[in-house]
Design a protein around this motif. Structure first.
Motif, PDB file in Angstrom:
ATOM      1  N   LEU A  50       0.844  -1.192   0.000  1.00 18.85           N
ATOM      2  CA  LEU A  50       0.000   0.000   0.000  1.00 18.85           C
ATOM      3  C   LEU A  50       0.882   1.245   0.000  1.00 18.85           C
ATOM      4  O   LEU A  50       1.786   1.380   0.828  1.00 18.85           O
ATOM      5  N   THR A  51       0.610   2.158  -0.930  1.00 29.20           N
ATOM      6  CA  THR A  51       1.299   3.445  -0.966  1.00 29.20           C
ATOM      7  C   THR A  51       0.325   4.544  -0.571  1.00 29.20           C
ATOM      8  O   THR A  51      -0.789   4.602  -1.087  1.00 29.20           O
ATOM      9  N   ILE A  52       0.748   5.403   0.364  1.00 26.87           N
ATOM     10  CA  ILE A  52      -0.076   6.534   0.804  1.00 26.87           C
ATOM     11  C   ILE A  52       0.515   7.811   0.215  1.00 26.87           C
ATOM     12  O   ILE A  52       1.709   8.077   0.375  1.00 26.87           O
ATOM     13  N   VAL A  84       3.611  -0.810   3.922  1.00 25.59           N
ATOM     14  CA  VAL A  84       3.106   0.549   3.728  1.00 25.59           C
ATOM     15  C   VAL A  84       4.255   1.473   3.339  1.00 25.59           C
ATOM     16  O   VAL A  84       5.270   1.532   4.023  1.00 25.59           O
ATOM     17  N   ASP A  85       4.071   2.191   2.244  1.00 24.13           N
ATOM     18  CA  ASP A  85       5.047   3.162   1.753  1.00 24.13           C
ATOM     19  C   ASP A  85       4.356   4.515   1.696  1.00 24.13           C
ATOM     20  O   ASP A  85       3.434   4.700   0.912  1.00 24.13           O
ATOM     21  N   ARG A 101       7.182   4.780  -7.892  1.00 20.94           N
ATOM     22  CA  ARG A 101       6.805   4.222  -6.584  1.00 20.94           C
ATOM     23  C   ARG A 101       5.354   3.754  -6.592  1.00 20.94           C
ATOM     24  O   ARG A 101       5.021   2.709  -6.019  1.00 20.94           O
ATOM     25  N   LEU A 102       4.485   4.504  -7.248  1.00 18.08           N
ATOM     26  CA  LEU A 102       3.081   4.094  -7.341  1.00 18.08           C
ATOM     27  C   LEU A 102       2.943   2.818  -8.155  1.00 18.08           C
ATOM     28  O   LEU A 102       2.090   1.975  -7.871  1.00 18.08           O
ATOM     29  N   ASP A 103       3.778   2.677  -9.162  1.00 18.19           N
ATOM     30  CA  ASP A 103       3.693   1.510 -10.036  1.00 18.19           C
ATOM     31  C   ASP A 103       4.010   0.224  -9.281  1.00 18.19           C
ATOM     32  O   ASP A 103       3.524  -0.851  -9.633  1.00 18.19           O
ATOM     33  N   ARG A 104       4.814   0.326  -8.222  1.00 13.25           N
ATOM     34  CA  ARG A 104       5.167  -0.859  -7.436  1.00 13.25           C
ATOM     35  C   ARG A 104       4.085  -1.230  -6.422  1.00 13.25           C
ATOM     36  O   ARG A 104       4.161  -2.287  -5.800  1.00 13.25           O
ATOM     37  N   ALA A 105       3.107  -0.378  -6.246  1.00 12.99           N
ATOM     38  CA  ALA A 105       2.060  -0.607  -5.235  1.00 12.99           C
ATOM     39  C   ALA A 105       0.934  -1.479  -5.784  1.00 12.99           C
ATOM     40  O   ALA A 105       0.649  -1.481  -6.992  1.00 12.99           O
ATOM     41  N   ASP A 106       0.284  -2.207  -4.874  1.00 17.94           N
ATOM     42  CA  ASP A 106      -0.943  -2.923  -5.218  1.00 17.94           C
ATOM     43  C   ASP A 106      -2.157  -2.028  -4.998  1.00 17.94           C
ATOM     44  O   ASP A 106      -3.183  -2.183  -5.663  1.00 17.94           O
TER      45      ASP A 106
END
Length: 203
Positions: A3-5, A33-34, A69-74
Motif C-alpha cells: 500500500l502506498t499513501i 506501507v510506503d 513508486r506508485l507503479d510498485r504498489a498494489d
C-alpha cells in the motif's frame, strides 16, 4: 499487499501524520506501507501544452519518481489536505501532472490498481475534495474502494472516532478486494482463472 499513501500535508507532525500512523497500526506487518510525502518532491505545474497526447510529458520534475513508486504498489491511499474548499496546491499540482498529462501517453499504467481516499480538513468541503480525487482515480482507470462513508478527518478535533472507523473499514475493504483479485495458487502452482476465455465461431 503493498500500500502506498500519497500525503498532501506540509506538516510532518499534523493530523495527516496521525492518519498514516493509524494506517500502519491497523494493517500491522501483513501489509507493506510506503508513505509518499509530496512536500519532499519537486512537482511543477502542468503547462497544458497538450503535447502529452502523443509523447511523454516534457516537464522536468520529480513526478517520474513518484509514478515509479506508485507503479510498485498494489493499492494507493490518497490523503489530500483541504485548503479553501479544495485540495491544497501541491496535491492539486500532483493530480494535474499525474492524472492529466504524465500518464496519458503511457496508457495509464496505474490501471486496475486499487485506490481509496481519506481527506484531512478543518470542517467544510471534505466531500468536494473527495469527489475531485475520486474523479482523478477513475481518470487513471483505477478501482475505487470505499466503505460506505468517506474517511473525513476534522483538524480541530483531537480525536475523530467516526473518521477513524471509516478509515479502518476502508483499509479492510482494500485488503479484501486485493485477496479477491489475487486468489491463492492451486496445487498445480497456477492461479485460478476467474474469467473463462471467449470462444469465437469460425466463419
Amino acid at each position: 499487499m503493498n500500500l502506498t499513501i500519497i500525503v498532501g500535508s506540509s506538516r510532518p507532525c499534523g493530523v495527516s501524520a496521525r492518519v498514516v500512523a493509524l494506517v500502519r497500526r491497523h494493517l500491522g506487518e501483513e501489509v507493506a506501507v510506503d508513505d509518499i510525502w509530496l512536500k519532499d518532491y519537486r512537482i511543477d505545474y502542468c503547462d497544458a501544452d497538450n503535447a502529452c497526447a502523443d509523447q511523454d510529458c516534457q516537464v522536468q520534475d520529480d513526478v517520474g519518481q513518484l509514478v515509479a513508486r506508485l507503479d510498485r504498489a498494489d493499492a494507493v491511499l490518497y490523503l489530500p489536505v483541504m485548503h479553501a474548499y479544495g485540495t491544497n496546491s501541491r496535491f492539486q499540482a500532483f493530480l494535474e501532472r499525474v492524472g492529466y498529462g504524465f500518464l496519458r501517453p503511457r496508457e495509464r499504467p496505474l490501471r486496475d490498481k486499487l485506490a481509496a481516499i481519506a481527506v484531512v480538513g478543518r470542517r467544510y468541503g471534505h466531500t468536494a475534495v473527495f469527489s475531485q480525487v475520486a474523479l482523478n482515480v477513475l481518470l487513471n482507470k483505477m478501482i475505487l474502494v470505499g466503505s460506505g462513508f468517506p474517511p473525513c478527518f476534522q483538524t480541530q478535533l483531537a480525536h475523530d472516532p467516526e473518521a477513524e472507523q471509516a478509515l479502518r473499514e476502508t483499509l479492510d475493504r482494500l485488503c479484501e478486494h486485493h485477496c479477491r483479485l489475487n486468489p491463492p495458487a492451486l496445487a498445480t502452482g497456477k492461479p485460478e482463472r476467474i474469467l473463462r476465455p471467449i470462444q469465437f465461431q469460425k466463419g
